[in-house]
Motif scaffolding. Structure first.
Motif, PDB file in Angstrom:
ATOM      1  N   SER A 537      -1.466 -18.927 -16.590  1.00  0.00           N
ATOM      2  CA  SER A 537      -1.344 -20.585 -16.370  1.00  0.00           C
ATOM      3  C   SER A 537      -1.029 -20.972 -15.001  1.00  0.00           C
ATOM      4  O   SER A 537       0.208 -20.833 -14.676  1.00  0.00           O
ATOM      5  CB  SER A 537      -0.332 -21.055 -17.364  1.00  0.00           C
ATOM      6  OG  SER A 537      -0.069 -22.311 -17.247  1.00  0.00           O
ATOM      7  N   ILE A 538      -1.702 -21.432 -14.076  1.00  0.00           N
ATOM      8  CA  ILE A 538      -1.477 -21.528 -12.618  1.00  0.00           C
ATOM      9  C   ILE A 538      -0.019 -22.829 -12.594  1.00  0.00           C
ATOM     10  O   ILE A 538       0.829 -22.646 -11.983  1.00  0.00           O
ATOM     11  CB  ILE A 538      -2.639 -22.126 -12.098  1.00  0.00           C
ATOM     12  CG1 ILE A 538      -3.649 -21.084 -12.043  1.00  0.00           C
ATOM     13  CG2 ILE A 538      -2.172 -22.403 -10.523  1.00  0.00           C
ATOM     14  CD1 ILE A 538      -4.814 -21.180 -11.166  1.00  0.00           C
ATOM     15  N   THR A 539      -0.348 -23.771 -13.547  1.00  0.00           N
ATOM     16  CA  THR A 539       0.678 -24.956 -13.468  1.00  0.00           C
ATOM     17  C   THR A 539       2.105 -24.288 -13.859  1.00  0.00           C
ATOM     18  O   THR A 539       3.148 -24.786 -13.201  1.00  0.00           O
ATOM     19  CB  THR A 539       0.262 -25.995 -14.263  1.00  0.00           C
ATOM     20  OG1 THR A 539       0.035 -25.481 -15.406  1.00  0.00           O
ATOM     21  CG2 THR A 539      -0.794 -26.727 -13.721  1.00  0.00           C
ATOM     22  N   GLU A 540       2.199 -23.329 -14.826  1.00  0.00           N
ATOM     23  CA  GLU A 540       3.586 -22.861 -15.333  1.00  0.00           C
ATOM     24  C   GLU A 540       3.886 -21.870 -14.177  1.00  0.00           C
ATOM     25  O   GLU A 540       5.302 -21.869 -13.961  1.00  0.00           O
ATOM     26  CB  GLU A 540       3.025 -22.393 -16.489  1.00  0.00           C
ATOM     27  CG  GLU A 540       3.162 -23.158 -17.869  1.00  0.00           C
ATOM     28  CD  GLU A 540       2.896 -22.208 -19.163  1.00  0.00           C
ATOM     29  OE1 GLU A 540       3.358 -21.230 -19.153  1.00  0.00           O
ATOM     30  OE2 GLU A 540       2.428 -23.227 -20.107  1.00  0.00           O
ATOM     31  N   TRP A 542       3.494 -21.654 -11.105  1.00  0.00           N
ATOM     32  CA  TRP A 542       4.065 -22.448 -10.110  1.00  0.00           C
ATOM     33  C   TRP A 542       5.177 -23.214  -9.899  1.00  0.00           C
ATOM     34  O   TRP A 542       6.014 -23.860  -9.008  1.00  0.00           O
ATOM     35  CB  TRP A 542       2.664 -23.391  -9.369  1.00  0.00           C
ATOM     36  CG  TRP A 542       1.804 -22.542  -8.490  1.00  0.00           C
ATOM     37  CD1 TRP A 542       1.690 -21.283  -8.282  1.00  0.00           C
ATOM     38  CD2 TRP A 542       0.482 -23.327  -7.996  1.00  0.00           C
ATOM     39  NE1 TRP A 542       0.734 -21.057  -7.428  1.00  0.00           N
ATOM     40  CE2 TRP A 542      -0.056 -22.244  -7.307  1.00  0.00           C
ATOM     41  CE3 TRP A 542      -0.004 -24.516  -7.879  1.00  0.00           C
ATOM     42  CZ2 TRP A 542      -1.475 -22.188  -6.536  1.00  0.00           C
ATOM     43  CZ3 TRP A 542      -1.201 -24.740  -7.355  1.00  0.00           C
ATOM     44  CH2 TRP A 542      -1.834 -23.664  -6.614  1.00  0.00           C
ATOM     45  N   ARG A 543       5.604 -23.523 -11.329  1.00  0.00           N
ATOM     46  CA  ARG A 543       6.769 -24.142 -11.656  1.00  0.00           C
ATOM     47  C   ARG A 543       8.151 -23.265 -11.218  1.00  0.00           C
ATOM     48  O   ARG A 543       9.080 -23.481 -11.386  1.00  0.00           O
ATOM     49  CB  ARG A 543       6.844 -24.678 -12.868  1.00  0.00           C
ATOM     50  CG  ARG A 543       6.187 -26.033 -13.201  1.00  0.00           C
ATOM     51  CD  ARG A 543       6.303 -26.648 -14.299  1.00  0.00           C
ATOM     52  NE  ARG A 543       5.485 -27.765 -14.529  1.00  0.00           N
ATOM     53  CZ  ARG A 543       4.480 -27.465 -15.774  1.00  0.00           C
ATOM     54  NH1 ARG A 543       4.551 -26.642 -16.373  1.00  0.00           N
ATOM     55  NH2 ARG A 543       3.579 -28.572 -15.895  1.00  0.00           N
TER      56      ARG A 543
END
Length: 564
Positions: A537-540, A542-543
């Motif tokens: 999961s790229i969005t997770e 990157w967080r």
């Protein structure tokens, strides 16, 4: 219901249905399983044209039985009364009858036939193929879950259960293991469809059924180690220890020769003569009556280098010293490069052939029947050669063990299009010829082949045609779909039209491993038994923050050391 109008049901046909339920004044109560939904129009050898009544299809769509609810839709099953039995077919296409707004025309593919139990009306003794065809005007009925349960019931052969039959919720889908492996299989599907997890599921089921089996899997991305760490043995560049002298002459040429054209022919001739001399220096060669350049006899790399040096210095040679030094330079590079230590190392000179074969082929299995050969850390220049050596060893071992009790071995190749490409992408490497030979001749000697690929159109067509069972997951590319359609048997064409719309973990299975073509939803595999192939999961990710400096330092260290 024999009265038809332009391929659809007319008023008198519907009236006859109403009469079955109490006459014109009664409220019709349909038993969707026993009421016809259509009629046969045209008959052909493998398929036919039928007409559905649109109203009956709408009535069936609300049925509690999911099989009846899908009656008439593309890929659904229907049955036709023939004498005292039933003929089963699948719907391939649908279109509206242009002459009747209430009719739907459909092409169907015949799958098989079964007898009817007199007391219960159920189908039993189902078998593939058709011996008696219906006649135009024969009534068409929906196939219920009860019917499908009889149709997909095991016929007594050893089978592994891998999921549920679509659209039912409880009918188990099985694969006949002897037919699946005896005539090879291919698992095809686009990235992200659950292909790797499906492959792991099938292999887990095989290993559970045969804990003393012999399975070798080529893993190009290091995905499957996590799935089989407790039930198999994992080999990578740290513990594979593949002796260089197990290569035959062709494989030696792939690794040691860098020239092309006429120069390569000269280099190959030189390498063949020097390699034979090196093998003859071994003590093992003294006790053998015949030694060839392909004989798996240990030799010293230093002996081969010295022979090349000596031959280069001779005055009576027919060529210059350049070819000799070209080969010797490449040999020195391999000896000095730490990335090749799993294969080109002085410690591998001992006669370990029997031990190597025993541990890789799981002879004996000792409760861990699968070897995962992780080639992700192997230098790309020799990856194909490593796979060629392993495949050839499996095949040659089976040939030379013909006088012994047969020990079948299953070779599974992930990303198979890399090793057996089609003519357009072929590079002439030996691995393609080895796997092609296994596909054509392996079953004679107990060698089975399993091919897993996301690009079936890049796979050698002759190899795919040798796979008796094809497991097709969703394919997004039109060229891939057309390629699989050409390889599938005629009876599965209706199922093939649904390949682009399959959900994740769903597949179409046809061929020797199943009684008839079937759409299957794979079982969900427990997390510890899944391959490490999940999309991040790229969005997770990157967080998250913190520890980047240490991570970069560790990565650079592994990078420089060329190891994990």
């Amino acid at each position: 219901m024999n009265s038809m109008s332009s391929g659809g049901f007319d008023g008198s046909a519907r009236a006859s249905v109403t009469e079955l339920h109490g006459g014109p004044g009664a409220i019709p109560v349909h038993d969707n399983a026993s009421d016809p939904i259509g009629v046969v129009l045209d008959i052909a050898g493998s398929s036919s044209l039928i007409a559905f009544d649109l109203q009956r299809l709408q009535e069936c769509s609300d049925d509690e039985d999911p099989s009846i609810a899908l009656a008439g839709q593309v890929g659904s099953a229907i049955k036709i009364r023939v004498g005292r039995g039933w003929l089963l077919a699948s719907v391939r296409t649908q279109r509206q009858d242009p002459k009747s707004g209430s009719g739907v025309l459909a092409n169907i593919d015949f799958l098989g036939e079964g007898e009817e139990e007199k007391l219960t009306g159920r189908i039993h003794g189902f078998r593939r193929g058709v011996t008696r065809y219906p006649i135009p005007g024969a009534l068409v009925y929906p196939a219920s879950t009860s019917d499908l349960r009889q149709i997909y019931a095991s016929d007594g052969r050893f089978a592994i259960q891998i999921g549920t039959v679509f659209p039912t919720r409880d009918i188990r889908a099985g694969l006949y293991v002897d037919a699946l492996l005896g005539k090879h299989f291919a698992l095809l599907g686009s990235t992200g469809t659950g292909k790797s997890t499906g492959a792991a599921l099938i292999l887990h089921r095989i290993c559970e059924m045969a804990p003393q089996g012999h399975v070798v899997m080529i893993d190009p991305h290091g995905e499957y180690a996590a799935a089989f760490r407790n039930t198999g043995v994992i080999f990578d560049t740290t513990n594979l220890q593949l002796p260089y002298w197990l290569m035959n002459f062709e494989e030696h040429c792939e690794v040691l020769l860098t020239s092309h054209g006429t120069d390569r022919e000269i280099d190959a001739d030189i390498l063949g003569k020097c390699l034979l001399q090196a093998r003859l220096k071994s003590r093992l060669a003294e006790g053998l009556g015949k030694v060839t350049v392909d004989s798996p006899i240990p030799y010293l790399l230093s002996d081969l280098a010295a022979i090349l040096q000596n031959e280069a210095g001779k005055l009576d040679k027919s060529t210059s010293s350049v070819p000799y030094m070209r080969i010797k330079t490449k040999l020195d590079e391999l000896k000095g490069d730490p990335r090749y230590q799993f294969m080109f190392s002085g410690v591998l000179v001992g006669d370990t052939m029997a031990d190597f074969i025993a541990k890789i082929f799981r002879l004996p299995a000792l409760g861990k029947p699968i070897s995962i050969v992780d080639v992700s850390g192997v230098p790309s220049e020799v990856t194909s050669t490593v796979v060629a050596v392993l495949g050839r060893l499996i095949f040659d071992f089976a040939i030379w063990a013909r006088d012994e009790e047969t020990r079948p071995v299953l070779l599974v190749c992930e990303e198979a299009h890399r090793y057996v490409p089609n003519e357009r992408n072929a590079d002439g490497s030996s691995v393609g010829r080895v796997l092609s030979r296994i596909a054509k001749e392996g079953r004679k000697y107990g060698v089975s082949l399993g091919l897993i690929t996301q690009r079936p159109s890049d796979l050698a067509e002759g190899v795919l045609s040798q796979c008796g069972t094809i497991i097709a997951m969703r394919l997004n590319n039109d060229r891939d779909q057309a390629f699989v359609r050409a390889a599938m048997p005629e009876g599965a064409r209706g199922f093939l039209d649904s390949i682009p719309s399959l959900r994740n973990r769903e597949c179409i299975i046809s061929g020797e491993g199943v009684s008839i073509p079937v759409r299957v939803c794979f079982d969900e595999l427990e997390e510890p038994r899944r391959p490490a192939s999940a999309d991040p999961s790229i969005t997770e990710l990157w967080r998250c923050s913190g520890g980047e400096e240490d991570m970069v330092a560790r990565t650079v260290l592994r990078w420089r050391a060329q190891g994990r």
